[in-house]
Design a protein around this motif. Structure first.
Motif, PDB file in Angstrom:
ATOM      1  N   CYS A  45       0.853  -1.194   0.000  1.00  0.00           N
ATOM      2  CA  CYS A  45       0.000   0.000   0.000  1.00  0.00           C
ATOM      3  C   CYS A  45       0.889   1.245   0.000  1.00  0.00           C
ATOM      4  CB  CYS A  45      -0.910   0.004   1.227  1.00  0.00           C
ATOM      5  SG  CYS A  45      -1.884   1.521   1.414  1.00  0.00           S
ATOM      6  N   PRO A  46       0.723   2.146  -0.966  1.00  0.00           N
ATOM      7  CA  PRO A  46       1.553   3.348  -1.018  1.00  0.00           C
ATOM      8  C   PRO A  46       1.343   4.299   0.155  1.00  0.00           C
ATOM      9  CG  PRO A  46       0.511   2.932  -3.138  1.00  0.00           C
ATOM     10  CD  PRO A  46      -0.158   2.036  -2.132  1.00  0.00           C
ATOM     11  N   HIS A  47       0.233   4.134   0.889  1.00  0.00           N
ATOM     12  CA  HIS A  47      -0.090   5.059   1.969  1.00  0.00           C
ATOM     13  C   HIS A  47       0.452   4.592   3.314  1.00  0.00           C
ATOM     14  CE1 HIS A  47      -3.023   7.453   4.574  1.00  0.00           C
ATOM     15  NE2 HIS A  47      -2.348   8.353   3.883  1.00  0.00           N
ATOM     16  N   CYS A  48       0.222   3.323   3.652  1.00  0.00           N
ATOM     17  CA  CYS A  48       0.631   2.841   4.969  1.00  0.00           C
ATOM     18  C   CYS A  48       1.778   1.837   4.924  1.00  0.00           C
ATOM     19  CB  CYS A  48      -0.560   2.219   5.701  1.00  0.00           C
ATOM     20  SG  CYS A  48      -1.122   0.648   5.001  1.00  0.00           S
ATOM     21  N   GLY A  49       2.069   1.287   3.756  1.00  0.00           N
ATOM     22  CA  GLY A  49       3.153   0.324   3.631  1.00  0.00           C
ATOM     23  C   GLY A  49       2.773  -1.102   3.927  1.00  0.00           C
ATOM     24  N   ASN A  50       1.525  -1.343   4.297  1.00  0.00           N
ATOM     25  CA  ASN A  50       1.079  -2.706   4.587  1.00  0.00           C
ATOM     26  C   ASN A  50       0.865  -3.498   3.306  1.00  0.00           C
ATOM     27  OD1 ASN A  50       1.087  -2.535   7.401  1.00  0.00           O
ATOM     28  ND2 ASN A  50      -0.956  -1.625   7.446  1.00  0.00           N
ATOM     29  N   GLU A  51       0.846  -4.813   3.447  1.00  0.00           N
ATOM     30  CA  GLU A  51       0.629  -5.679   2.291  1.00  0.00           C
ATOM     31  C   GLU A  51      -0.801  -5.529   1.785  1.00  0.00           C
ATOM     32  OE1 GLU A  51       1.048 -10.390   1.011  1.00  0.00           O
ATOM     33  OE2 GLU A  51       1.804  -9.693   2.949  1.00  0.00           O
TER      34      GLU A  51
END
Length: 233
Positions: A45-51
């Motif tokens: 995810c470009p916003h939070c970095g989660n998968e």
């Protein structure tokens, strides 16, 4: 025009901003960036970095916004210098290269957006700010994307009807108030699926306020695509 700009600005890489060596100047990337273009990795995810399941924003981040989906081509840190040269130093040739890279990212990683989109619009600048800068950087990105993908770009479909303070100077709550009712639709969007394009996604406030106005003007679905995203992690 390009030859004239090359006399004013030494050709630079559209990703890292480094001056191009003579043998690299037929393109717009240095040898290192051409060998490994630093797009956002898939399933992050470009916003939070989660998968996530694809190359767009995850469901947790999307629940805060009015638009239906969002994705970004690059982490902001990877293109920060190039964006600065483009926006603030006036090197529009870098903008053409960045727009082409955005188009390639859409074609390779988000082809479904090309199929769904009826029209593409850019986040507008206030006329005074655009006159001072000499161009709207997001329009240049959109023009290049349109050339490479065939998407319909409606250049003046959104307008910024009042001047606002730079978002970078404000906290999240102030950002919301700063942009409230700042945009107006100059086109009928009834039943249209719209791809909204901007250069940097930080908190998402600007894209969110634009999306609200597009929905008020009848848009069926608003999807966001930005050059870069400054993740929250």
């Amino acid at each position: 025009m390009k030859k004239l700009l090359d006399l004013i600005f030494l050709p630079r890489c559209a990703v890292c901003g480094e001056i191009l060596m003579m043998e690299e100047r037929k393109g717009f990337l240095c040898r290192d960036c051409a060998g490994a273009i630093p797009y956002f990795p898939k399933k992050v995810c470009p916003h939070c970095g989660n998968e996530t399941e694809n190359a767009g924003f995850c469901g947790f981040c999307m629940k805060h916004f009015a638009f239906a989906s969002a994705c970004a081509a690059f982490p902001y840190e990877e293109v920060r210098d190039a964006i600065h040269l483009f926006k603030y130093d006036g090197d529009q040739t870098i903008g053409y290269g960045l727009g082409e890279l955005m188009a390639e990212y859409l074609l390779n990683d988000h082809a479904e957006l090309l199929v769904k989109t009826d029209m593409m619009v850019s986040v507008p600048l206030h006329p005074k700010k655009e006159k001072h800068r000499g161009f709207n950087q997001t329009q240049i990105l959109c023009e290049r994307i349109a050339e490479k993908t065939g998407l319909l770009f409606e250049k003046k479909a959104l307008e910024r009807k009042r001047e606002t303070i730079a978002q970078s100077e404000l906290n999240p709550e102030e950002r919301k108030q700063n942009l409230k009712d700042a945009f107006s639709a100059a086109t009928d969007f009834t039943g249209k699926r719209v791809l909204l394009v901007d250069d940097i996604f930080t908190t998402g406030t600007t894209c969110n306020e634009c999306a609200k106005e597009l929905y008020r003007a009848g848009a069926k679905e608003v999807m966001v695509f930005t050059l870069s995203a400054a993740g929250t992690k």
